[in-house]
Design a protein around this motif. Structure first.
Motif, mmCIF file in Angstrom:
data_model
loop_
_atom_site.group_PDB
_atom_site.id
_atom_site.type_symbol
_atom_site.label_atom_id
_atom_site.label_comp_id
_atom_site.label_asym_id
_atom_site.label_seq_id
_atom_site.Cartn_x
_atom_site.Cartn_y
_atom_site.Cartn_z
ATOM 1 N N PRO A 49 0.859 -1.182 0.000
ATOM 2 C CA PRO A 49 0.000 0.000 0.000
ATOM 3 C C PRO A 49 0.895 1.232 0.000
ATOM 4 N N PHE A 50 0.749 2.190 -0.752
ATOM 5 C CA PHE A 50 -0.244 2.487 -1.768
ATOM 6 C C PHE A 50 0.417 2.548 -3.146
ATOM 7 N N ARG A 80 -13.160 2.083 -1.846
ATOM 8 C CA ARG A 80 -11.768 2.204 -1.362
ATOM 9 C C ARG A 80 -11.263 3.646 -1.485
ATOM 10 N N LEU A 136 -10.003 5.723 1.674
ATOM 11 C CA LEU A 136 -8.673 6.335 1.779
ATOM 12 C C LEU A 136 -8.790 7.825 2.111
ATOM 13 N N PHE A 140 -5.107 3.304 -4.470
ATOM 14 C CA PHE A 140 -5.996 2.723 -3.450
ATOM 15 C C PHE A 140 -6.669 1.429 -3.909
ATOM 16 N N TRP A 198 -5.911 -2.450 -2.428
ATOM 17 C CA TRP A 198 -5.802 -2.714 -0.986
ATOM 18 C C TRP A 198 -7.178 -2.711 -0.336
ATOM 19 N N ILE A 216 -5.895 -0.271 3.959
ATOM 20 C CA ILE A 216 -5.920 1.184 3.728
ATOM 21 C C ILE A 216 -5.837 1.920 5.065
#
Ligand SMILES: Cc1ncc(COP(=O)(O)O)c(C=O)c1O
Length: 483
Positions: free
Chosen positions: A130-131, A391, A395, A462, A465, A470
Motif C-alpha cells: 500500500p499504496f 476504497r 482512503l 488505493f 488494498w 488502507i
C-alpha cells in the motif's frame, strides 16, 4: 587425485560429485585452454597416458578430447597427440574474455545511451505495498473462471493450429466493440494493435514517429513511463503545465511532433479534460501537424457521473493514437495492452511489432476475446468500480482522520489512485523515503514534473488494498508525518 600436465596444470576431479567425471574434465581442460595456461600448439599427453595420470577411463578422456576438437579448442587428427588450437584462448568463458588481452569495452547504440539516461524513477519499486499506484486488485479477479478460458484456448489451439496473425481478429473485434460502446472510439478492427502492456504501445509509437531532436510535449506533472519512451527515442521532451482543464498550451509557439496526454484522468492529478479543451487540442495538433497519444490507461473506472468519450472519437484527421491496457481492468500480470493507430499506419506498426517482437501470444488474445464477448469483462469492471469507489472514499476518510489538513485531497472522479497535495515548502521526496522505510509506498509528486516548475504531494494507489490495509497504511502516514 591431482594430476599434472607438463608439471604446471592441476586438474581436480571429484569422483562421486553431482557432475560426471566427463563434465568435470571437459570444463577444466576447456578453462585451462581459455585462460591461456596451455598455450596454442601445446601437445597433450596421449589419451592413454592422460587417463592413467587422471585415474579415469580412456573412454572419458577420448570423449572430452573429441568434443573439444569438434568445438575448435584442440587439433586432433588420427594417430597424433592432440594439440591446443591456434588462438583458442581468445574464445569466451562465462562471458569473460581471456585475462591476457585487455578487452575493448562494449558500447551501446545511441538509443541504448538515451535509454540509460532516460528518467523513470519508479520503474523498480520492488514488491507492491500500500499504496503502490496503478495496481488493480488481483485478489478480486475471477481466476477460476479465467482458468477455464485458458484451458479452452489451449485445447482450441491444438485443434485449429496456432494462427500467425500478430493481432488476433477475434480480440480486435471484441475489444473494438467494447471501446465503441464505452469510450466512443471510431476505428476499423485492423487498426487495433495488441502489445505486451500499454508501455510497449507507447514505446512503439515513439519509435515509429519520432526522430532524434523532435519536440514532444508531456503533461507536467505527467506519466514517467511516457517520458522514458520519448527520451529514449531522442525527443526533446517539454513539460507542459496544467490548468483546471488539463494541458494548458495557449500562447505556446513551439511546434511539437507528438503530444502525450491522459485526458480522461490526467496522470497523476486525476483531472478531466472537458470537451472544449479537447477540441482546442485537436485543432492545435491539426495546425502544427502533431500526433496526439491519448493514454486512456484506467478510464474503465468512473465513480461520479458518466465518463467523457475518448479524444480519438473526435479526431477527423487521423492523428490520435489511442492507448489502453488490460493490466488495470483485469490484473497487472495479464501483460496485454493495445493501441488504435491511424488507418494509414497499420502496416508500419505491424512491421514494427514483428521486428521488435512486441507480440502477445495468440492464446492470451483468444482468452481475452472470449472473456469480453461473454460479458465477463464488463461484469468484472462493474463489480470493481463499486469496490474501488468504496476504497477511494475509505482512503480519503482514513487520511483525513490520520493526517488532517496537512494533505489536500480532491477525490478523483475515477481511476485507481489519488493525489494528496502538500504544502509546497515540504520535501515530498524525503517524506516518501521515510514512508518507504515505514512500509508505505507514496510517490512524490515532484518526481512527476518535467521542467522547472515543482509541486509537492503524495500520489497514492488505493485500488489494490482492502479497507483494513488502507486504514493501517493511512495511520502509518499520519505517524511519519507527525514525527
Ligand atoms: C498513465 C499510465 N499509462 C500507462 C501505463 C502502463 O500500463 P501497462 O502496465 O499496460 O504498461 C501506466 C501504468 O501504471 C500508467 O500509469
Amino acid at each position: 587425485m591431482d594430476t599434472l600436465l607438463s608439471g604446471q596444470i592441476d586438474f581436480k576431479l571429484r569422483p562421486g560429485s553431482d557432475e560426471t567425471l566427463t563434465r568435470q574434465l571437459y570444463d577444466q581442460l576447456r578453462a585451462t585452454i581459455l585462460t591461456g595456461a596451455l598455450p596454442s600448439g601445446y601437445r597433450l599427453p596421449s589419451s592413454r597416458d592422460l587417463a592413467r595420470r587422471l585415474g579415469v577411463s580412456r573412454n572419458t578422456v577420448s570423449f572430452v578430447v573429441d568434443q573439444l576438437a569438434m568445438e575448435g579448442y584442440l587439433d586432433a587428427s588420427q594417430g597424433r597427440r592432440p594439440t591446443v588450437a591456434a588462438a583458442a584462448e581468445t574464445k569466451l568463458v562465462s562471458g569473460r574474455a581471456s585475462p591476457r588481452r585487455s578487452p575493448i569495452p562494449l558500447g551501446v547504440s545511441r538509443w541504448g545511451a538515451l535509454l540509460r539516461k532516460a528518467d523513470w524513477p519508479f520503474a523498480n519499486e520492488g514488491k507492491p505495498r500500500p499504496f503502490s499506484p496503478g495496481l488493480a486488485d488481483a485478489r478480486a479477479f475471477p481466476h477460476d473462471l479465467w482458468a477455464r478460458y485458458l484451458r479452452r484456448a489451449a485445447r482450441n489451439a491444438l485443434a485449429s493450429g496456432a494462427t500467425m496473425a500478430l493481432n488476433q481478429p477475434v480480440l480486435q473485434a471484441a475489444l473494438l466493440q467494447h471501446l465503441i460502446e464505452h469510450r466512443g472510439v471510431r476505428a476499423e478492427t485492423r487498426q487495433i494493435i495488441v502489445t505486451p502492456t500499454a508501455q510497449a504501445a507507447i514505446e512503439l509509437i515513439a519509435r515509429v514517429l519520432l526522430d532524434v531532436g523532435d519536440v514532444a510535449w508531456l503533461e507536467s506533472p505527467g506519466y514517467g513511463g511516457a517520458r522514458a519512451a520519448l527520451e529514449a527515442a531522442g525527443a526533446v521532451v517539454r513539460g507542459i503545465g496544467l490548468d483546471r482543464s488539463g494541458l494548458s498550451f495557449k500562447g505556446r509557439r513551439d511546434r511539437p511532433r507528438l503530444i502525450f496526454v491522459t485526458p480522461s484522468h490526467q496522470y497523476p492529478t486525476g483531472r478531466l479534460m472537458p470537451i472544449n479543451r479537447r477540441r482546442e487540442l485537436l485543432a492545435f495538433a491539426d495546425t502544427v501537424g502533431a500526433a496526439i497519444v491519448e493514454d486512456d490507461y484506467d478510464s474503465e473506472f468512473h465513480y461520479d457521473g458518466r465518463p467523457v468519450a475518448a479524444l480519438q472519437g473526435l479526431d477527423d484527421s487521423g492523428r490520435v493514437f489511442y492507448v489502453g491496457t488490460f493490466s488495470k481492468s483485469t490484473f497487472a500480470d495479464v501483460r496485454t495492452g493495445y493501441a488504435i493507430v491511424p488507418a494509414g499506419l497499420v502496416e508500419v506498426f505491424e512491421k514494427a511489432q514483428r521486428h521488435s517482437g512486441q507480440i502477445v501470444p495468440a492464446q492470451m488474445q483468444s482468452v481475452l476475446a472470449d472473456f469480453i464477448a461473454d460479458g465477463h469483462f464488463a461484469a468484472h469492471i462493474r463489480r470493481m468500480t463499486r469496490v474501488y469507489r468504496a476504497r477511494r472514499d475509505r482512503l480519503v476518510q482514513a487520511l483525513d482522520a490520520a493526517v488532517g489538513r496537512a494533505l489536500k485531497i480532491v477525490p478523483p472522479a475515477g481511476g485507481m489512485q489519488l493525489l494528496a497535495h502538500l504544502d509546497p515548502r515540504r520535501d515530498d521526496v524525503g517524506l516518501a523515503n521515510r514512508l518507504a522505510r515505514a512500509g508505505v509506498v507514496a510517490r512524490p509528486l515532484s518526481r512527476h514534473m518535467t521542467g522547472e516548475r515543482t509541486e509537492r504531494g503524495l500520489f497514492l494507489g488505493f485500488a489494490a488494498w482492502n479497507e483494513q490495509e488502507i486504514d493501517a497504511a493511512a495511520v502509518l502516514i499520519g505517524r511519519v508525518m507527525r514525527r
